[in-house]
Design a protein around this motif. Structure first.
Motif, PDB file in Angstrom:
ATOM      1  N   SER A 106       9.564 -30.617 -49.996  1.00 26.89           N
ATOM      2  CA  SER A 106      10.794 -30.641 -49.195  1.00 26.89           C
ATOM      3  C   SER A 106      11.270 -29.234 -48.856  1.00 26.89           C
ATOM      4  CB  SER A 106      11.899 -31.383 -49.960  1.00 26.89           C
ATOM      5  OG  SER A 106      11.544 -32.736 -50.200  1.00 26.89           O
ATOM      6  N   SER A 107      11.114 -28.313 -49.798  1.00 30.18           N
ATOM      7  CA  SER A 107      11.599 -26.946 -49.581  1.00 30.18           C
ATOM      8  C   SER A 107      10.826 -26.219 -48.492  1.00 30.18           C
ATOM      9  CB  SER A 107      11.504 -26.151 -50.882  1.00 30.18           C
ATOM     10  OG  SER A 107      10.158 -25.818 -51.192  1.00 30.18           O
ATOM     11  N   LEU A 108       9.626 -26.710 -48.161  1.00 27.20           N
ATOM     12  CA  LEU A 108       8.784 -26.017 -47.184  1.00 27.20           C
ATOM     13  C   LEU A 108       9.315 -26.138 -45.761  1.00 27.20           C
ATOM     14  CD1 LEU A 108       5.240 -26.940 -48.560  1.00 27.20           C
ATOM     15  CD2 LEU A 108       6.459 -24.766 -48.786  1.00 27.20           C
ATOM     16  N   MET A 109      10.299 -27.024 -45.540  1.00 29.05           N
ATOM     17  CA  MET A 109      10.887 -27.119 -44.201  1.00 29.05           C
ATOM     18  C   MET A 109      11.889 -25.998 -43.954  1.00 29.05           C
ATOM     19  SD  MET A 109      11.437 -31.004 -42.919  1.00 29.05           S
ATOM     20  CE  MET A 109      11.789 -30.351 -41.294  1.00 29.05           C
ATOM     21  N   LYS A 110      12.323 -25.342 -45.024  1.00 33.68           N
ATOM     22  CA  LYS A 110      13.278 -24.246 -44.876  1.00 33.68           C
ATOM     23  C   LYS A 110      12.519 -22.963 -44.566  1.00 33.68           C
ATOM     24  CE  LYS A 110      16.144 -26.405 -48.427  1.00 33.68           C
ATOM     25  NZ  LYS A 110      16.721 -26.252 -49.787  1.00 33.68           N
ATOM     26  N   ASN A 111      13.213 -22.011 -43.997  1.00 34.96           N
ATOM     27  CA  ASN A 111      12.596 -20.707 -43.739  1.00 34.96           C
ATOM     28  C   ASN A 111      12.400 -19.985 -45.063  1.00 34.96           C
ATOM     29  OD1 ASN A 111      12.520 -20.999 -40.937  1.00 34.96           O
ATOM     30  ND2 ASN A 111      14.651 -20.343 -40.748  1.00 34.96           N
ATOM     31  N   GLN A 112      11.165 -19.708 -45.401  1.00 36.15           N
ATOM     32  CA  GLN A 112      10.857 -19.100 -46.680  1.00 36.15           C
ATOM     33  C   GLN A 112      10.055 -17.822 -46.492  1.00 36.15           C
ATOM     34  OE1 GLN A 112       8.851 -22.220 -48.934  1.00 36.15           O
ATOM     35  NE2 GLN A 112      10.721 -22.491 -50.102  1.00 36.15           N
ATOM     36  N   LEU A 113      10.093 -17.000 -47.511  1.00 37.64           N
ATOM     37  CA  LEU A 113       9.233 -15.823 -47.560  1.00 37.64           C
ATOM     38  C   LEU A 113       8.245 -15.992 -48.700  1.00 37.64           C
ATOM     39  CD1 LEU A 113      11.830 -12.962 -46.997  1.00 37.64           C
ATOM     40  CD2 LEU A 113      10.132 -13.834 -45.366  1.00 37.64           C
ATOM     41  N   PRO A 114       6.971 -15.786 -48.430  1.00 41.77           N
ATOM     42  CA  PRO A 114       6.411 -15.489 -47.108  1.00 41.77           C
ATOM     43  C   PRO A 114       6.388 -16.718 -46.206  1.00 41.77           C
ATOM     44  CG  PRO A 114       4.650 -15.818 -48.672  1.00 41.77           C
ATOM     45  CD  PRO A 114       5.915 -15.887 -49.468  1.00 41.77           C
ATOM     46  N   ALA A 115       6.388 -16.484 -44.891  1.00 35.29           N
ATOM     47  CA  ALA A 115       6.308 -17.589 -43.934  1.00 35.29           C
ATOM     48  C   ALA A 115       4.921 -18.227 -44.027  1.00 35.29           C
ATOM     49  CB  ALA A 115       6.567 -17.077 -42.524  1.00 35.29           C
ATOM     50  N   THR A 116       4.898 -19.538 -44.173  1.00 36.85           N
ATOM     51  CA  THR A 116       3.608 -20.224 -44.367  1.00 36.85           C
ATOM     52  C   THR A 116       3.299 -21.232 -43.262  1.00 36.85           C
ATOM     53  OG1 THR A 116       4.659 -21.926 -45.749  1.00 36.85           O
ATOM     54  CG2 THR A 116       3.763 -19.991 -46.877  1.00 36.85           C
ATOM     55  N   HIS A 117       4.220 -21.457 -42.335  1.00 34.12           N
ATOM     56  CA  HIS A 117       3.997 -22.477 -41.305  1.00 34.12           C
ATOM     57  C   HIS A 117       2.936 -22.001 -40.305  1.00 34.12           C
ATOM     58  CE1 HIS A 117       6.953 -19.774 -39.458  1.00 34.12           C
ATOM     59  NE2 HIS A 117       6.399 -20.112 -38.313  1.00 34.12           N
ATOM     60  N   ASP A 118       2.273 -22.948 -39.660  1.00 28.17           N
ATOM     61  CA  ASP A 118       1.300 -22.594 -38.628  1.00 28.17           C
ATOM     62  C   ASP A 118       1.420 -23.486 -37.400  1.00 28.17           C
ATOM     63  OD1 ASP A 118       0.374 -24.916 -39.744  1.00 28.17           O
ATOM     64  OD2 ASP A 118      -1.647 -24.198 -40.184  1.00 28.17           O
ATOM     65  N   ILE A 119       2.501 -24.297 -37.337  1.00 34.10           N
ATOM     66  CA  ILE A 119       2.753 -25.156 -36.184  1.00 34.10           C
ATOM     67  C   ILE A 119       4.240 -25.106 -35.847  1.00 34.10           C
ATOM     68  CG2 ILE A 119       2.997 -27.605 -35.521  1.00 34.10           C
ATOM     69  CD1 ILE A 119       0.271 -26.662 -34.981  1.00 34.10           C
ATOM     70  N   CYS A 120       4.555 -24.965 -34.562  1.00 37.38           N
ATOM     71  CA  CYS A 120       5.929 -25.072 -34.090  1.00 37.38           C
ATOM     72  C   CYS A 120       6.033 -26.331 -33.237  1.00 37.38           C
ATOM     73  CB  CYS A 120       6.327 -23.845 -33.261  1.00 37.38           C
ATOM     74  SG  CYS A 120       6.490 -22.344 -34.240  1.00 37.38           S
ATOM     75  N   LEU A 121       6.864 -27.264 -33.685  1.00 37.86           N
ATOM     76  CA  LEU A 121       6.954 -28.568 -33.027  1.00 37.86           C
ATOM     77  C   LEU A 121       8.278 -28.670 -32.282  1.00 37.86           C
ATOM     78  CD1 LEU A 121       5.182 -31.161 -32.949  1.00 37.86           C
ATOM     79  CD2 LEU A 121       6.642 -32.073 -34.768  1.00 37.86           C
ATOM     80  N   GLY A 122       8.211 -29.091 -31.012  1.00 38.02           N
ATOM     81  CA  GLY A 122       9.409 -29.276 -30.216  1.00 38.02           C
ATOM     82  C   GLY A 122       9.314 -30.536 -29.387  1.00 38.02           C
ATOM     83  N   THR A 123      10.271 -30.709 -28.461  1.00 35.80           N
ATOM     84  CA  THR A 123      10.262 -31.879 -27.587  1.00 35.80           C
ATOM     85  C   THR A 123      10.328 -31.414 -26.140  1.00 35.80           C
ATOM     86  OG1 THR A 123      12.669 -32.147 -27.474  1.00 35.80           O
ATOM     87  CG2 THR A 123      11.535 -33.142 -29.361  1.00 35.80           C
ATOM     88  N   THR A 124      10.158 -32.341 -25.217  1.00 32.94           N
ATOM     89  CA  THR A 124      10.186 -32.015 -23.777  1.00 32.94           C
ATOM     90  C   THR A 124      11.518 -32.358 -23.134  1.00 32.94           C
ATOM     91  OG1 THR A 124       9.232 -34.193 -23.329  1.00 32.94           O
ATOM     92  CG2 THR A 124       7.703 -32.334 -23.523  1.00 32.94           C
ATOM     93  N   LEU A 125      12.562 -32.579 -23.962  1.00 36.05           N
ATOM     94  CA  LEU A 125      13.871 -32.956 -23.409  1.00 36.05           C
ATOM     95  C   LEU A 125      14.742 -31.748 -23.077  1.00 36.05           C
ATOM     96  CD1 LEU A 125      14.973 -36.092 -25.454  1.00 36.05           C
ATOM     97  CD2 LEU A 125      14.014 -35.966 -23.168  1.00 36.05           C
ATOM     98  N   GLY A 126      14.201 -30.557 -23.141  1.00 36.59           N
ATOM     99  CA  GLY A 126      14.954 -29.378 -22.742  1.00 36.59           C
ATOM    100  C   GLY A 126      15.584 -28.625 -23.882  1.00 36.59           C
ATOM    101  N   ASN A 127      15.633 -29.209 -25.054  1.00 37.46           N
ATOM    102  CA  ASN A 127      16.191 -28.518 -26.217  1.00 37.46           C
ATOM    103  C   ASN A 127      15.204 -27.456 -26.690  1.00 37.46           C
ATOM    104  OD1 ASN A 127      17.053 -27.847 -28.903  1.00 37.46           O
ATOM    105  ND2 ASN A 127      18.324 -29.686 -28.855  1.00 37.46           N
ATOM    106  N   GLN A 128      15.708 -26.232 -26.854  1.00 41.08           N
ATOM    107  CA  GLN A 128      14.823 -25.129 -27.223  1.00 41.08           C
ATOM    108  C   GLN A 128      14.559 -25.056 -28.730  1.00 41.08           C
ATOM    109  OE1 GLN A 128      13.268 -23.227 -24.856  1.00 41.08           O
ATOM    110  NE2 GLN A 128      14.205 -24.804 -23.568  1.00 41.08           N
ATOM    111  N   GLU A 129      15.269 -25.862 -29.510  1.00 44.52           N
ATOM    112  CA  GLU A 129      15.078 -25.827 -30.964  1.00 44.52           C
ATOM    113  C   GLU A 129      13.688 -26.322 -31.326  1.00 44.52           C
ATOM    114  OE1 GLU A 129      17.117 -27.627 -35.044  1.00 44.52           O
ATOM    115  OE2 GLU A 129      18.015 -28.022 -33.081  1.00 44.52           O
TER     116      GLU A 129
END
Length: 517
Positions: A106-129
């Motif tokens: 669960s903690s891996l969804m938070k921004n952590q150091l060191p950064a370990t993510h390798d995918i950025c997931l978004g949507t096509t509804l215009g939200n930049q988050e």
């Protein structure tokens, strides 16, 4: 599983917190009942083991006071403090979020150091988050996403979901994948959209929950259903991570000789295209100086304090890791490597299984080595699990001296094993009186007192004396009383004669060693 549940019930009766923790990590249903309709929580409450009660509640045991089982726990509690704990318990929070395995994922969804993510997931509804996630976790939890990562998303690191869904709904589903307790947060107006996405991502267990919960009105029933499903979701995830280890990591290990460079083209290519999506190579060197490479993930290894410190403190490994992560091409990037403390390959595999999905399956043959390696990795919980195996495996004493176990206990600071060694000696005092290592063990124990004074005691001797009292079911006051008794038959029947003979063994050894304890 039934055997483990029975072991859990026994551990709850006697208050063995370490063993309860170990067994809870095997996926045993904490809310099941034994042949007498007793749940583990009821047994711990009835027997007055407050720490076990707290642990069971943290691990997902349910105490619904509006139902017979919950009321039975409350009114059967041995102490007022346990009763207060149960009365303050909030069933809506009765989820497995305090399982160490779950907490870390669960903690891996938070921004952590060191950064370990390798995918950025978004949507096509215009939200930049966008959501920073991990390819290997998404693949392990969703067959549909796994297929996409091996095909249409193979070269992508930023992905937009094409369905007409908001980032809020996508984040809810991502939280579910990462075992964040999100069920009670789901807005009913999102049920249809979430159900559709769960179906597309082949997450049938979530789809089933969403279909059922929308028809439940009573808040207590809804909370109970959420707790039951959360337990099921956790165990499903554990099995999925087990499959990740079995099918993606262990099937892609590589044995190399001492001369092979970790940056050799064959090594780079093997791991850069590995189906496990590794971002780290764990190098293990065994007693024969053979090397084995395991494709792993910093996100998981950071659960271990040893590795977390390695990559968060300003060590050279951190710089190397960041440097080598810059190349994101699947075929060009060089995957950094870290070294395990020297151990057998089987031991490394046991530890990796523990880190990935909380496996507590430690064969007795490797229990001592796991304990020693876990100590070097600063993994106290795994040390406790290994110690439990050592104390409960009869094969250990058939293959190791109890004094070897005592020395390991001292080296790894495992009090449980120190007590175990003293108990074994106390239960067979006449045998160990002739054992040449008894004197050495007592001598070494006496030297462990940092500033010895006349009033100091020798811990190993104190523990033996304690277990001698337990062996004959005596209290200290019983010894004073029986020592004044003249009735020979009573003395014989009470066991005081044999007790004094055992104590005399210790006293004789102390006299020979010129120690007063």
């Amino acid at each position: 599983m039934e055997k483990r549940f029975n072991e859990l019930c026994y551990a709850c009766r006697i208050g063995d917190t370490d063993n309860v923790d170990r067994l809870a990590s095997t996926g045993v249903n904490l809310n099941s009942v034994d042949e007498f309709d007793n749940s583990p929580l009821f047994l711990a409450s009835l027997c007055g083991h407050e720490e076990v009660v707290k642990l069971l509640l943290k691990r997902g045991a349910v105490c619904d006071r509006d139902r017979y089982e919950g009321a039975r726990c409350v009114y059967g509690a041995l102490t007022d403090s346990i009763r207060d704990i149960l009365l303050k318990y909030d069933i809506s929070k009765a989820v497995d979020v305090n399982q160490p395995f779950v907490m870390h994922i669960s903690s891996l969804m938070k921004n952590q150091l060191p950064a370990t993510h390798d995918i950025c997931l978004g949507t096509t509804l215009g939200n930049q988050e966008r959501l920073n996630l991990h390819r290997f976790i998404l693949s392990a939890r969703s067959p549909s996403l796994k297929e996409n990562f091996h095909s249409v998303w193979k070269e992508k690191h930023e992905i937009d979901i094409t369905q007409n869904v908001s980032i809020r709904v996508t984040e809810t589903l991502a939280k579910f994948i990462y075992l964040v307790p999100v069920l009670h947060e789901i807005d009913p107006k999102d049920f249809d959209c979430l159900t559709s996405m769960a179906r597309d991502w082949q997450m049938s267990e979530l789809e089933d929950f969403l279909h059922r919960v929308r028809h439940v009105v009573d808040p207590s029933d809804k909370s109970t259903m959420m707790a039951e499903y959360q337990f099921k979701f956790t165990e499903d995830a554990r099995l999925q991570f087990k499959s990740l280890v079995d099918d993606e990591i262990l099937k892609n290990i590589q044995d190399v000789d001492a001369e092979t460079s970790l940056e050799a083209s064959s090594v780079v290519e093997r791991f850069a295209t590995c189906s496990a999506f590794p971002d780290l190579i764990v190098v293990v060197e065994d007693s024969d100086n053979s090397k084995r490479l395991f494709p792993c993930h910093l996100a998981i290894l950071s659960r271990c304090i040893y590795f977390k410190l390695m990559f968060t403190l300003p060590f050279s490994e951190q710089a190397t890791y960041n440097l080598k992560r810059e190349g994101r091409s699947a075929h060009s990037r060089v995957i950094p490597s870290v070294f395990f403390p020297s151990c057998e390959f089987e031991v490394a595999e046991i530890i990796l299984r523990y880190l990935y999905y909380d496996s507590s399956d430690i064969p007795w043959q490797f229990a001592i080595d796991v304990l020693m390696t876990a100590d070097l990795l600063l993994e106290d919980r795994l040390k406790s699990m290994a110690a439990v195996v050592i104390t409960q495996s009869k094969e250990i004493l058939e293959n190791y001296s109890i004094f070897d176990i005592l020395y390991v206990a001292w080296k790894t600071r495992m009090e449980r094993l120190e007590h175990y060694a003293a108990k074994v000696v106390a239960l067979d005092m006449k045998y160990y009186a002739k054992h040449p290592e008894l004197k050495q063990a007592i001598t070494l124990s006496s030297r462990r007192i940092s500033a010895r004074e006349e009033t100091d005691s020798i811990e190993f001797v104190d523990d033996i004396r304690y277990y001698l009292l337990e062996k004959y079911s005596f209290e200290p006051d019983d010894i004073d009383f029986l020592s004044k008794e003249d009735d020979t038959d009573l003395l014989e029947a009470s066991g005081i004669t044999e007790y004094k003979e055992d104590v005399a063994v210790i006293e004789n050894v102390l006299d020979e060693l010129a120690l007063q304890a």
